[in-house]
Write a protein that holds these residues in place. Sequence first.
Motif, PDB file in Angstrom:
ATOM      1  N   ARG A  58       1.184  -0.966   0.041  1.00 58.09           N
ATOM      2  CA  ARG A  58      -0.047   0.403   0.106  1.00 58.09           C
ATOM      3  C   ARG A  58       0.562   1.187   0.136  1.00 58.09           C
ATOM      4  NH1 ARG A  58      -5.099   0.875   1.044  1.00 58.09           N
ATOM      5  NH2 ARG A  58      -5.724   2.445   2.731  1.00 58.09           N
ATOM      6  N   TYR A  59       1.169   2.343  -0.967  1.00 57.80           N
ATOM      7  CA  TYR A  59       1.274   2.641  -1.220  1.00 57.80           C
ATOM      8  C   TYR A  59       0.747   4.306  -1.300  1.00 57.80           C
ATOM      9  CZ  TYR A  59       5.043   6.465  -3.351  1.00 57.80           C
ATOM     10  OH  TYR A  59       5.915   7.874  -3.738  1.00 57.80           O
ATOM     11  N   ARG A  60       0.583   4.365   0.493  1.00 59.58           N
ATOM     12  CA  ARG A  60      -0.027   5.850   0.841  1.00 59.58           C
ATOM     13  C   ARG A  60       0.507   6.270   2.122  1.00 59.58           C
ATOM     14  NH1 ARG A  60      -5.670   7.462   3.016  1.00 59.58           N
ATOM     15  NH2 ARG A  60      -6.816   8.851   2.278  1.00 59.58           N
ATOM     16  N   VAL A  61       0.221   7.297   1.909  1.00 59.67           N
ATOM     17  CA  VAL A  61       0.288   8.065   3.390  1.00 59.67           C
ATOM     18  C   VAL A  61      -0.448   7.950   4.514  1.00 59.67           C
ATOM     19  CG1 VAL A  61       1.874   9.659   5.130  1.00 59.67           C
ATOM     20  CG2 VAL A  61       3.107   8.835   3.242  1.00 59.67           C
ATOM     21  N   GLU A  62      -0.583   7.575   5.611  1.00 62.31           N
ATOM     22  CA  GLU A  62      -1.113   7.072   6.962  1.00 62.31           C
ATOM     23  C   GLU A  62      -0.740   6.829   8.230  1.00 62.31           C
ATOM     24  OE1 GLU A  62      -4.459   4.353   3.547  1.00 62.31           O
ATOM     25  OE2 GLU A  62      -2.270   3.174   5.365  1.00 62.31           O
ATOM     26  N   GLU A  63      -0.553   7.972   8.681  1.00 65.17           N
ATOM     27  CA  GLU A  63       0.240   8.678   9.589  1.00 65.17           C
ATOM     28  C   GLU A  63      -0.517   7.551  11.003  1.00 65.17           C
ATOM     29  OE1 GLU A  63       0.553  12.304   7.194  1.00 65.17           O
ATOM     30  OE2 GLU A  63      -0.751  10.324   7.256  1.00 65.17           O
ATOM     31  N   ASP A  64      -1.212   7.531  10.964  1.00 64.67           N
ATOM     32  CA  ASP A  64      -2.269   7.069  11.850  1.00 64.67           C
ATOM     33  C   ASP A  64      -1.369   5.454  12.252  1.00 64.67           C
ATOM     34  OD1 ASP A  64      -3.851   7.080   9.539  1.00 64.67           O
ATOM     35  OD2 ASP A  64      -5.287   6.508  11.065  1.00 64.67           O
ATOM     36  N   LYS A  65      -1.157   5.025  11.298  1.00 65.17           N
ATOM     37  CA  LYS A  65      -0.900   3.524  11.135  1.00 65.17           C
ATOM     38  C   LYS A  65       0.445   3.579  11.064  1.00 65.17           C
ATOM     39  CE  LYS A  65      -4.578   2.298   8.061  1.00 65.17           C
ATOM     40  NZ  LYS A  65      -5.311   3.664   8.140  1.00 65.17           N
ATOM     41  N   PHE A  66       0.958   4.622  10.917  1.00 67.04           N
ATOM     42  CA  PHE A  66       2.883   4.513  11.242  1.00 67.04           C
ATOM     43  C   PHE A  66       3.300   4.133  12.633  1.00 67.04           C
ATOM     44  CE2 PHE A  66       3.447   6.231   6.619  1.00 67.04           C
ATOM     45  CZ  PHE A  66       2.739   4.953   5.984  1.00 67.04           C
ATOM     46  N   ALA A  67       4.145   3.902  12.844  1.00 70.39           N
ATOM     47  CA  ALA A  67       5.051   3.747  14.366  1.00 70.39           C
ATOM     48  C   ALA A  67       5.939   4.434  14.352  1.00 70.39           C
ATOM     49  CB  ALA A  67       5.572   2.355  14.419  1.00 70.39           C
TER      50      ALA A  67
END
Length: 261
Positions: free
Chosen positions: A64-73
């Motif tokens: 999934r090539y998408r910036v999803e800040e809430d899913k990143f550590a």
Amino acid sequence: MQALSRYGWAIVTVAMMVSASGARAQETRLKVPKVIVTAQAGPVVPPYMRDPAKAYARNPYFGRYRVEEDKFAEVPCTATRIAFAQGGRCLQGYRLTVPEVANNRGGNPCDLALDVVGANTGRLYIEADILAFDPYKVTANGSPPRWCYVHGYMGYDQEDFQDMNQVTRRGTNWRNLQIDGQARSIEFTDGSHQCIAVLRPGPVWSGGYTYMMHASICRMDNASVQAEDIAYALGSLITRTYDPVGNLRKPDDPVYGPGGR
């Protein structure tokens, strides 16, 4: 005659009853309160999932090539492929690969890292992401194959910028799209803040690039973003392609040519 009179009176009475009944029904209908049902907004669909004809061009990777800040550590900024020279908050995102490698068991590694950094300098708020790989990485399986690279997308436009990160997803008043080859920029507004979003490719590699970087740059006051703001923000970003994970090559080892050759 009397019978006819009574008959006529009955007709008038029935008509009056019907009229009264209709008036009561209308009155009853007027008293019914209006009920407005508002459907909840669905989740935002990334651009590459909206148009199947452009899906591969926008996301040619296995993942999934998408910036999803809430899913990143959140991790130390020394562990990400992008950082800010004056500190900031770093997020480690998805790890992608290309389908050719994903479908080839025992093949050479092609690990693409999607990481994010955010920083507030007092004058500017900057959020940047990078999709990067190490073209010189050496593992027990060898170096990355020739089809391992970060793809460009010459169709990148306002629709893509609007979904770039959490800042641009709030954006309004999009304007002044500028295109210079693969590099491009566009202005927008986030609340009372004037902003610009930019896309910058890294060095050319094989059929693409060693990395692709996006950044949103917003003034913390109500002034417009200036050329010196952009130069400062981009100049303060640290990009890294060296991948320490499973890499037999040390950071200071010499390199002799394109990986996979």
